[in-house]
Enzyme design. Structure first.
Site, short mmCIF file in Angstrom:
data_model
loop_
_atom_site.label_atom_id
_atom_site.label_comp_id
_atom_site.label_asym_id
_atom_site.label_seq_id
_atom_site.Cartn_x
_atom_site.Cartn_y
_atom_site.Cartn_z
N LYS A 4 0.80 -1.22 0.00
CA LYS A 4 0.00 0.00 0.00
C LYS A 4 0.84 1.28 0.00
O LYS A 4 0.36 2.35 0.36
CB LYS A 4 -1.01 0.05 1.17
CG LYS A 4 -1.83 -1.18 1.40
CD LYS A 4 -2.30 -1.89 0.16
CE LYS A 4 -3.36 -1.18 -0.61
NZ LYS A 4 -3.76 -2.00 -1.80
N ASN A 56 1.97 -0.07 -7.30
CA ASN A 56 1.44 -0.20 -8.66
C ASN A 56 1.58 1.10 -9.45
O ASN A 56 1.75 1.07 -10.67
CB ASN A 56 -0.01 -0.68 -8.63
CG ASN A 56 -0.08 -2.14 -8.24
OD1 ASN A 56 -0.01 -3.01 -9.10
ND2 ASN A 56 -0.16 -2.42 -6.95
N HIS A 109 7.25 -7.33 -1.93
CA HIS A 109 6.98 -6.71 -0.63
C HIS A 109 7.78 -7.41 0.48
O HIS A 109 7.58 -7.13 1.66
CB HIS A 109 5.50 -6.86 -0.25
CG HIS A 109 4.54 -6.09 -1.09
ND1 HIS A 109 4.74 -4.79 -1.47
CD2 HIS A 109 3.30 -6.43 -1.57
CE1 HIS A 109 3.68 -4.38 -2.17
NE2 HIS A 109 2.81 -5.35 -2.25
N ARG A 142 6.19 5.29 2.07
CA ARG A 142 5.00 6.15 2.19
C ARG A 142 4.68 6.33 3.67
O ARG A 142 4.99 5.43 4.48
CB ARG A 142 3.81 5.49 1.47
CG ARG A 142 2.55 6.34 1.40
CD ARG A 142 1.38 5.59 0.76
NE ARG A 142 0.26 6.47 0.51
CZ ARG A 142 -0.94 6.08 0.08
NH1 ARG A 142 -1.16 4.78 -0.14
NH2 ARG A 142 -1.92 6.94 -0.11
N SER A 174 -5.01 2.88 3.91
CA SER A 174 -5.16 2.27 2.60
C SER A 174 -5.29 0.74 2.74
O SER A 174 -6.15 0.11 2.12
CB SER A 174 -3.94 2.61 1.73
OG SER A 174 -4.03 1.99 0.48
N MET A 186 -5.13 5.63 -14.64
CA MET A 186 -4.93 4.26 -14.11
C MET A 186 -6.24 3.67 -13.61
O MET A 186 -6.51 2.48 -13.77
CB MET A 186 -3.91 4.28 -12.96
CG MET A 186 -2.47 4.15 -13.41
SD MET A 186 -1.34 4.01 -12.02
CE MET A 186 -1.57 2.28 -11.53
N GLY A 194 -5.89 7.83 -3.66
CA GLY A 194 -4.64 8.30 -4.27
C GLY A 194 -4.19 9.66 -3.77
O GLY A 194 -3.71 10.48 -4.55
S1 PPS Z 1 -0.41 -3.10 -3.08
O1 PPS Z 1 -1.70 -3.84 -2.89
O2 PPS Z 1 0.42 -3.22 -1.91
O3 PPS Z 1 0.30 -3.49 -4.28
O4 PPS Z 1 -0.87 -1.56 -3.19
P1 PPS Z 1 0.04 -0.35 -3.69
O5 PPS Z 1 0.02 -0.29 -5.16
O6 PPS Z 1 1.37 -0.41 -3.02
O7 PPS Z 1 -0.71 0.90 -3.08
C1 PPS Z 1 -2.05 1.22 -3.38
C2 PPS Z 1 -2.22 2.69 -3.08
O8 PPS Z 1 -1.59 3.47 -4.13
C3 PPS Z 1 -2.55 4.35 -4.68
N1 PPS Z 1 -2.28 4.61 -6.10
C4 PPS Z 1 -2.06 5.84 -6.60
N2 PPS Z 1 -1.96 7.04 -6.00
C5 PPS Z 1 -1.76 8.10 -6.80
N3 PPS Z 1 -1.64 8.03 -8.15
C6 PPS Z 1 -1.71 6.84 -8.78
N4 PPS Z 1 -1.60 6.79 -10.10
C7 PPS Z 1 -1.93 5.68 -8.00
N5 PPS Z 1 -2.07 4.36 -8.28
C8 PPS Z 1 -2.29 3.73 -7.12
C9 PPS Z 1 -3.87 3.61 -4.47
O9 PPS Z 1 -4.97 4.45 -4.66
C10 PPS Z 1 -3.69 3.13 -3.04
O10 PPS Z 1 -3.75 4.19 -2.08
P2 PPS Z 1 -5.08 4.68 -1.38
O11 PPS Z 1 -4.62 5.62 -0.30
O12 PPS Z 1 -5.78 3.48 -0.82
O13 PPS Z 1 -5.88 5.39 -2.43
#
Ligand code: PPS
Length: 286
Positions: free
Chosen positions: A44, A48, A99, A121, A129, A223, A250
């Site tokens: 989180k 991605n 991870h 983060r 998240s 995305m 995000g």
């Molecule tokens: S995982 O399941 O561990 O692989 O998740 P991970 O990708 O590490 O984290 C998911 C959070 O990243 C946010 N996210 C983004 N934020 C901003 N911009 C973009 N393009 C983006 N893509 C993914 C996603 O919304 C999750 O955070 P939260 O706070 O839940 O929105």
């Protein structure tokens, strides 16, 4: 009887596509190559998002690849059985995601010149998240409330263990030539500069219009609409059919909408205690 996790060396892992035997196999036998690009993070942290950016940097802003191949196939998770199988014998440079905490990671990475990016983060945002993600997921123990998940997170009883141990372990690589630490917060605050920093680290040069395309196609809105990156393809299997969304908000600082004053104080105190001896520039958040 499963308690909602698969345990390996005292660390909880998801129950789908993980076994202790497999984890041991990965740790002992996976061989990194100098051309590999490895994305590392605690779950989180924005993993991605970073994968999407890397995919677009390597395709020079052309969105064809991110629009046609699922994100977990572009940069497979090394620790899953599915990811390991597709990575093991793959020819040429590989994008790899993980991870896994440093002490359980394949040792071959430390001997290779693979480019390693560790994404960090604010753990408060990771906690929020994670809570909203695990309640719509079918592969990790589900918390019953945010209060309960807060306790689990602080104790390290969440998927991939303690955030504090994870960052302590991986950030000990700081200063190594092939190791870059990047934060979700800097990506959010000035994505263009962060992407340029990534390009420099990777030895990639983008023309201005290519860079613009990387920024556009890795944006939260784009995305969220891209079914190859928004995990809707896994609905009904790993994720609930209709509830919630992987790309949730995000933003930085969402924890302020969920933590009580008491929880914020408890977290601050624990954060202070557990990170006091680490370089404070690692933590670029309020
Ligand atoms: S995982 O399941 O561990 O692989 O998740 P991970 O990708 O590490 O984290 C998911 C959070 O990243 C946010 N996210 C983004 N934020 C901003 N911009 C973009 N393009 C983006 N893509 C993914 C996603 O919304 C999750 O955070 P939260 O706070 O839940 O929105």
């Amino acid at each position: 009887m499963s308690d909602g996790f698969v345990w390996f060396e005292g660390i909880p892992f998801p129950v789908v596509d993980f076994t202790p035997e497999h984890m041991r196999e990965v740790q002992e036998n996976f061989v990194f190559k100098d051309e590999d690009v490895l994305t590392l993070s605690f779950p989180k942290s924005g993993t991605n998002w970073l994968i999407e950016i890397l995919s677009l940097i390597f395709s020079k802003g052309d969105p064809k690849w991110v629009q046609s191949v699922p994100i977990w196939e572009r940069s497979p998770w090394l620790e899953t059985m599915y990811g390991y199988k597709s990575l093991k014998d793959k020819e040429g440079p590989r994008f790899i995601t993980s991870h896994v905490p440093i002490h359980l990671f394949p040792k071959s990475v430390f001997k290779s010149k693979a480019k390693v990016i560790y994404l960090i983060r604010n753990p408060r945002d990771i906690l929020v998240s994670g809570y909203f993600f695990w309640i719509i997921s079918n592969f990790v123990k589900k918390p019953e409330s945010l209060e309960q998940y807060f306790e689990w997170f602080i104790q390290g009883n969440v998927a991939f263990g303690s955030w504090f141990d994870h960052i302590r372990g991986w950030t000990s690589m700081k200063g190594k030539e092939n190791f870059l630490i990047l934060s979700y917060e800097e990506l959010k605050q000035d994505t263009r500069s962060a992407v340029q920093k990534l390009c420099q680290f990777l030895g990639k040069k983008l023309e201005p219009e290519e860079l613009n395309s990387v920024l556009k196609n890795s944006s939260f809105q784009v995305m969220k609409e891209n079914k190859m990156s928004n995990y809707t393809l896994l609905r009904g299997w790993l994720l609930d059919q209709n509830n919630g969304s992987f790309l949730r908000k995000g933003i930085s600082g969402d924890w302020k909408n969920y933590f009580t004053v008491a929880q914020a104080e408890v977290f601050d105190k624990i954060f202070q205690e557990k990170t006091a001896d680490l370089p404070q520039e690692l933590f670029p958040w309020e």
